[in-house]
Design a protein around this motif. Structure first.
Motif, PDB file in Angstrom:
ATOM      1  N   LEU A  20      -0.155   0.008  -6.120  1.00  0.00           N
ATOM      2  CA  LEU A  20       0.243   1.093  -5.230  1.00  0.00           C
ATOM      3  C   LEU A  20       1.236   1.672  -5.757  1.00  0.00           C
ATOM      4  O   LEU A  20       1.742   2.847  -5.734  1.00  0.00           O
ATOM      5  CB  LEU A  20       0.334   0.237  -3.925  1.00  0.00           C
ATOM      6  N   GLU A  40       1.579   5.846  -4.964  1.00  0.00           N
ATOM      7  CA  GLU A  40       1.234   5.524  -3.306  1.00  0.00           C
ATOM      8  C   GLU A  40       2.649   4.883  -2.695  1.00  0.00           C
ATOM      9  O   GLU A  40       3.076   5.460  -1.643  1.00  0.00           O
ATOM     10  CB  GLU A  40       0.068   4.969  -3.104  1.00  0.00           C
ATOM     11  N   ARG A  97       1.382   2.408   6.111  1.00  0.00           N
ATOM     12  CA  ARG A  97      -0.141   2.181   5.651  1.00  0.00           C
ATOM     13  C   ARG A  97      -0.838   1.368   6.535  1.00  0.00           C
ATOM     14  O   ARG A  97      -2.152   1.465   6.821  1.00  0.00           O
ATOM     15  CB  ARG A  97       0.008   1.356   4.207  1.00  0.00           C
TER      16      ARG A  97
END
Length: 340
Positions: free
Chosen positions: A297, A302, A172
């Protein structure tokens, strides 16, 4: 007087040069009176135990016949502590491996209440990706690793709870991520599900050759070390200048293997390498910041994670722990003793 049936797990003998196995544990089941509580204490039913490699440290010299201690979740059955209410509080923290426990004020250092847990996320996630393992990954990267976009990071034992999250956080932030794991299935998961740029099986491939090929001419910038074995020596050879080693675990020691003693330690100076250890227990004050960033998240999908929640009683924990140390599960491993 109300009676309860309580199973407790004790250390039967201290392992020497090997990882703990079933012979090192002893389970005792007794029928006993429900305890009387002192002010500030709670009586809990243990419902979920987190299995972690550091439990190996219970087995110190002279520890025979002491209870095994680990992290877990409990339901509050009776309370003389104003911060814990029957029916509305979970306790999460250090617990003896037993069916029931009495916890005094000194042990009640971290409290989850029903309201502080996102009910759309399994409670078991708060034992792993949103628990101390997740906090370790998130805080150690922020505090020590100094990640920079475009760098290369290598994560050992990458298919475990910490490794999975470390790799995803690094991706990320724009890093190239390499991981290693002990089965081909785990390697495939790292690459296909978690988006690792490269991964290899450290049990079937030559570690130096595989890691050197994965790093390539770009060189290595960060080694996230969960093992503390001779991989450090390989990483030092591959590092760019100003590389960082973040040592968070010592799986080699937990498994009775030799710890790192790199022959090329002089490269720490020559390449200006920063090598720092990280222990999460000093940083529990960061839980709220960690949850604020990572919970959405995890909830959205994700950040992916795997876990094995194994049903069993207190008497089964030793067997499950032994299989866990052998790599028999993927991701976070917890033992479920009762209903959440």
């Amino acid at each position: 007087m109300t009676q309860i049936t309580n199973s407790r797990v004790y250390i039967a003998k201290v392992p020497v040069g090997v990882a703990p196995n079933k012979s090192h544990f002893r389970t005792v089941t007794t029928t006993e009176d429900k305890p009387e509580l002192e002010e500030g204490s709670v009586f809990v039913k243990n419902i979920l135990f987190s299995l972690d490699p550091y439990i190996r440290h219970n087995f110190a010299e002279g520890a025979k016949e002491t209870e095994v201690i680990g992290f877990g979740f409990s339901k509050v059955l009776e309370s003389k502590n104003p911060n814990f209410h029957v029916g509305s509080s979970y306790y999460f923290g250090t617990l003896p491996w037993s069916s029931y426990s009495v916890l005094g004020p000194q042990e009640l250092f971290l409290n989850f209440s029903i309201d502080s847990i996102d009910k759309d996320i399994p409670l078991s996630a708060y034992s792993g990706v949103l628990g101390t393992s997740g906090l370790t990954a998130w805080d150690s990267l922020n505090r020590v690793a100094d990640l920079k976009k475009g760098e290369t990071i290598y994560v050992s034992s990458a298919a475990g709870t910490l490794g999975q999250l470390v790799g995803q956080i690094a991706k990320r932030k724009g890093l190239r991520v390499i991981g290693s794991a002990g089965t081909d299935e785990k390697v495939t998961y790292l690459k296909n599900q978690l988006g690792f740029d490269a991964a290899f099986n450290y049990k079937t491939q030559n570690k130096r050759e595989a890691l050197t090929a994965a790093v390539g001419p770009q060189g290595l910038d960060v080694y996230y070390d969960l093992v503390l074995d001779n991989t450090v020596e390989i990483a030092l050879d591959l590092f760019n200048s100003h590389g960082r080693i973040v040592t968070v675990g010592r799986l080699a020691d937990h498994n009775g293997q030799e710890l790192a003693h790199p022959k090329n330690i002089a490269l720490v100076l020559a390449k200006q390498i920063r090598w720092e250890g990280y222990v999460v227990f000093e940083h529990f004050d960061q839980f709220e910041n960690f949850w604020k960033e990572v919970t959405p998240l995890v909830k959205s999908g994700e950040f992916k994670y795997t876990e094995a929640v194994v049903d069993g009683g207190a008497g089964d924990i030793a067997d499950i722990y032994f299989r866990f140390l052998e790599g028999g599960y993927q991701g976070k491993v917890s033992v479920k003793l009762g209903d959440f």
